[in-house]
Scaffold this motif. Sequence first.
Motif, PDB file in Angstrom:
ATOM      1  N   VAL A  88     -23.753  -6.016 -28.541  1.00  4.13           N
ATOM      2  CA  VAL A  88     -23.735  -7.410 -28.092  1.00  4.13           C
ATOM      3  C   VAL A  88     -22.388  -7.673 -27.431  1.00  4.13           C
ATOM      4  N   VAL A  89     -22.430  -8.082 -26.157  1.00  2.00           N
ATOM      5  CA  VAL A  89     -21.209  -8.210 -25.369  1.00  2.00           C
ATOM      6  C   VAL A  89     -20.734  -9.656 -25.265  1.00  2.00           C
ATOM      7  N   MET A  90     -21.640 -10.573 -24.962  1.00  2.00           N
ATOM      8  CA  MET A  90     -21.238 -11.969 -24.793  1.00  2.00           C
ATOM      9  C   MET A  90     -22.433 -12.898 -24.957  1.00  2.00           C
ATOM     10  N   ARG A  91     -22.143 -14.191 -25.061  1.00  2.00           N
ATOM     11  CA  ARG A  91     -23.177 -15.209 -25.217  1.00  2.00           C
ATOM     12  C   ARG A  91     -23.050 -16.220 -24.083  1.00  2.00           C
ATOM     13  N   GLN A  92     -24.199 -16.613 -23.529  1.00  2.70           N
ATOM     14  CA  GLN A  92     -24.202 -17.601 -22.460  1.00  2.70           C
ATOM     15  C   GLN A  92     -25.528 -18.340 -22.442  1.00  2.70           C
ATOM     16  N   ARG A  93     -25.473 -19.647 -22.525  1.00  2.92           N
ATOM     17  CA  ARG A  93     -26.643 -20.525 -22.397  1.00  2.92           C
ATOM     18  C   ARG A  93     -27.861 -20.073 -23.191  1.00  2.92           C
ATOM     19  N   GLY A  94     -27.668 -19.743 -24.455  1.00  5.29           N
ATOM     20  CA  GLY A  94     -28.797 -19.378 -25.300  1.00  5.29           C
ATOM     21  C   GLY A  94     -29.254 -17.935 -25.168  1.00  5.29           C
ATOM     22  N   TYR A  95     -28.491 -17.131 -24.458  1.00 10.80           N
ATOM     23  CA  TYR A  95     -28.796 -15.713 -24.289  1.00 10.80           C
ATOM     24  C   TYR A  95     -27.569 -14.880 -24.650  1.00 10.80           C
ATOM     25  N   PHE A  96     -27.826 -13.667 -25.109  1.00  8.58           N
ATOM     26  CA  PHE A  96     -26.757 -12.707 -25.358  1.00  8.58           C
ATOM     27  C   PHE A  96     -26.869 -11.571 -24.360  1.00  8.58           C
ATOM     28  N   LYS A  97     -25.727 -11.185 -23.784  1.00  8.79           N
ATOM     29  CA  LYS A  97     -25.690  -9.995 -22.936  1.00  8.79           C
ATOM     30  C   LYS A  97     -25.542  -8.799 -23.864  1.00  8.79           C
ATOM     31  N   VAL A  98     -26.391  -7.788 -23.666  1.00 11.35           N
ATOM     32  CA  VAL A  98     -26.374  -6.595 -24.510  1.00 11.35           C
ATOM     33  C   VAL A  98     -26.320  -5.348 -23.632  1.00 11.35           C
ATOM     34  N   VAL A  99     -25.872  -4.256 -24.243  1.00  9.77           N
ATOM     35  CA  VAL A  99     -25.805  -2.967 -23.558  1.00  9.77           C
ATOM     36  C   VAL A  99     -26.423  -1.924 -24.470  1.00  9.77           C
ATOM     37  N   THR A 100     -27.338  -1.128 -23.934  1.00 11.28           N
ATOM     38  CA  THR A 100     -27.957  -0.062 -24.719  1.00 11.28           C
ATOM     39  C   THR A 100     -27.008   1.131 -24.785  1.00 11.28           C
ATOM     40  N   GLN A 101     -27.359   2.104 -25.613  1.00  8.79           N
ATOM     41  CA  GLN A 101     -26.518   3.293 -25.747  1.00  8.79           C
ATOM     42  C   GLN A 101     -26.406   4.079 -24.447  1.00  8.79           C
ATOM     43  N   ASP A 102     -27.428   3.976 -23.588  1.00  7.87           N
ATOM     44  CA  ASP A 102     -27.350   4.705 -22.310  1.00  7.87           C
ATOM     45  C   ASP A 102     -26.685   3.888 -21.206  1.00  7.87           C
TER      46      ASP A 102
END
Length: 109
Positions: free
Chosen positions: A58-72
């Motif tokens: 989980v990288v960041m939160r914005q307007r009710g959404y979270f930016k995420v990054v998978t292992q790849d």
Amino acid sequence: MQFLKSVFLAMVCLLSSSVFAEQQPVVQVNAPFIDMHTGPSGDYPVFYVAEQGEWITVVMRQRGYFKVVTQDGTEGWVPEMTLNNTLDANGNPVKVTASGLTGFLEKFQ
């Protein structure tokens, strides 16, 4: 003198990258799948599906959404309530609250 500057800068970079990494929680998908959008809204298309058992950061939160990054390295956005379908590193269910994810995401307020 130049050598000492180089060593100092390398140490600062290593320390700041480890601190930054500690602030980004990693969760495991516990639902059959989680849809990842190209942007922080349901108006953006789903372009990737993270499957059960997959780990996402989980990288960041914005307007009710979270930016995420998978292992790849795939980056996308998931609705904050979707993270209720994940587990923390200890296998405990993650709960989204108004202030973030219980226990470790309060910094995304």
